[in-house]
Write a protein that holds these residues in place. Structure first.
Motif, PDB file in Angstrom:
ATOM      1  N   LYS A   6      28.859 -51.184 -43.576  1.00 55.02           N
ATOM      2  CA  LYS A   6      29.184 -51.888 -42.615  1.00 55.02           C
ATOM      3  C   LYS A   6      30.168 -51.237 -41.693  1.00 55.02           C
ATOM      4  N   SER A  53      38.004 -59.949 -37.824  1.00 53.25           N
ATOM      5  CA  SER A  53      37.796 -60.812 -38.633  1.00 53.25           C
ATOM      6  C   SER A  53      38.602 -60.844 -40.009  1.00 53.25           C
ATOM      7  N   GLU A 127      32.820 -56.899 -48.071  1.00 52.01           N
ATOM      8  CA  GLU A 127      32.234 -57.891 -48.600  1.00 52.01           C
ATOM      9  C   GLU A 127      32.621 -59.070 -48.088  1.00 52.01           C
ATOM     10  N   GLN A 128      34.047 -58.927 -47.615  1.00 49.87           N
ATOM     11  CA  GLN A 128      34.640 -60.202 -47.105  1.00 49.87           C
ATOM     12  C   GLN A 128      34.733 -60.528 -45.615  1.00 49.87           C
ATOM     13  N   TYR A 129      34.808 -59.522 -44.710  1.00 48.44           N
ATOM     14  CA  TYR A 129      34.831 -59.198 -43.299  1.00 48.44           C
ATOM     15  C   TYR A 129      33.937 -58.800 -42.741  1.00 48.44           C
ATOM     16  N   GLU A 130      33.385 -59.163 -41.442  1.00 42.22           N
ATOM     17  CA  GLU A 130      32.389 -58.687 -40.511  1.00 42.22           C
ATOM     18  C   GLU A 130      32.758 -57.211 -40.116  1.00 42.22           C
ATOM     19  N   ILE A 131      33.942 -56.976 -39.389  1.00 43.39           N
ATOM     20  CA  ILE A 131      34.447 -55.905 -39.157  1.00 43.39           C
ATOM     21  C   ILE A 131      35.719 -55.679 -39.164  1.00 43.39           C
ATOM     22  N   SER A 166      31.322 -46.325 -38.552  1.00 44.57           N
ATOM     23  CA  SER A 166      30.058 -47.004 -38.348  1.00 44.57           C
ATOM     24  C   SER A 166      28.844 -46.346 -39.424  1.00 44.57           C
TER      25      SER A 166
END
Length: 186
Positions: A6, A53, A127-131, A166
């Motif tokens: 991610k 996020s 695992e917890q946040y988008e970016i 990325s």
């Protein structure tokens, strides 16, 4: 181990007296220099263009102060696992005395222990946040570089130079480039 595939943004803390004097900092908890504070303030316009996020910061004061200046009042989580490597007896010695990363310095933390700690922390955030935005240390960046290129070696990441991390199509295809506003608009 590997990093979860991610994207995230990594920022190294601002300059400290140890960075300026080319000394090994490690866990030594030092403040930013005036230049380090200027670097953090200069990153604010770019970093504030994104609604993060999640924001995670190392427990060491140089990273916390960098975040405080770059994104004042931003909600964040202090993650002790993102602290710099413990270089043991060689802390505060000249950088020229830095041993190979795979070596364990006397009374210090092994590369395996350090990279495992950092990887667990980063994966927990991914695992917890988008970016997420991660504010930490050059050693943490070396762990990221290890996953991206297979080696921790290479140029030291600049102080308060936001980097876009990325994944590609496979775990071996990571892109690491300086962050630009256009990357955040994807």
């Amino acid at each position: 181990m590997s990093l979860i595939c991610k994207p995230f943004v990594f920022v190294r803390h601002g300059e400290t007296p140890l960075n300026r004097d080319k000394l090994i900092g490690g866990r030594t908890d030092v403040p930013l220099t005036e230049e380090g504070e200027r670097q953090a303030l200069a990153a604010a316009p770019l970093l504030s263009t994104w609604n993060w996020s999640g924001i995670a910061v190392s427990s060491l004061q140089r990273a916390r102060r960098t975040l405080e200046l770059a994104l004042p009042g931003a909600p964040h989580t202090v993650v002790d696992g993102l602290r710099e490597r413990d270089w043991g007896l060689i802390e505060n010695r000249p950088i020229s005395e830095l041993p190979p990363y795979e070596s364990t310095p006397p009374w210090g933390e092994s590369w395996e222990t350090f990279s495992s700690r950092v990887t667990d922390s980063l994966n927990g955030l991914l695992e917890q946040y988008e970016i997420p935005l991660v504010v930490a240390h050059s050693g943490v960046f070396r762990v990221i570089r290890y996953y991206a290129s297979g080696t921790p070696y290479g140029d030291r990441v600049g102080n308060v130079v936001p980097m876009w991390i990325s994944p590609g199509k496979t775990e071996e295809e990571w892109q690491i480039v300086p962050l630009t506003e256009s990357l955040l608009v994807r």
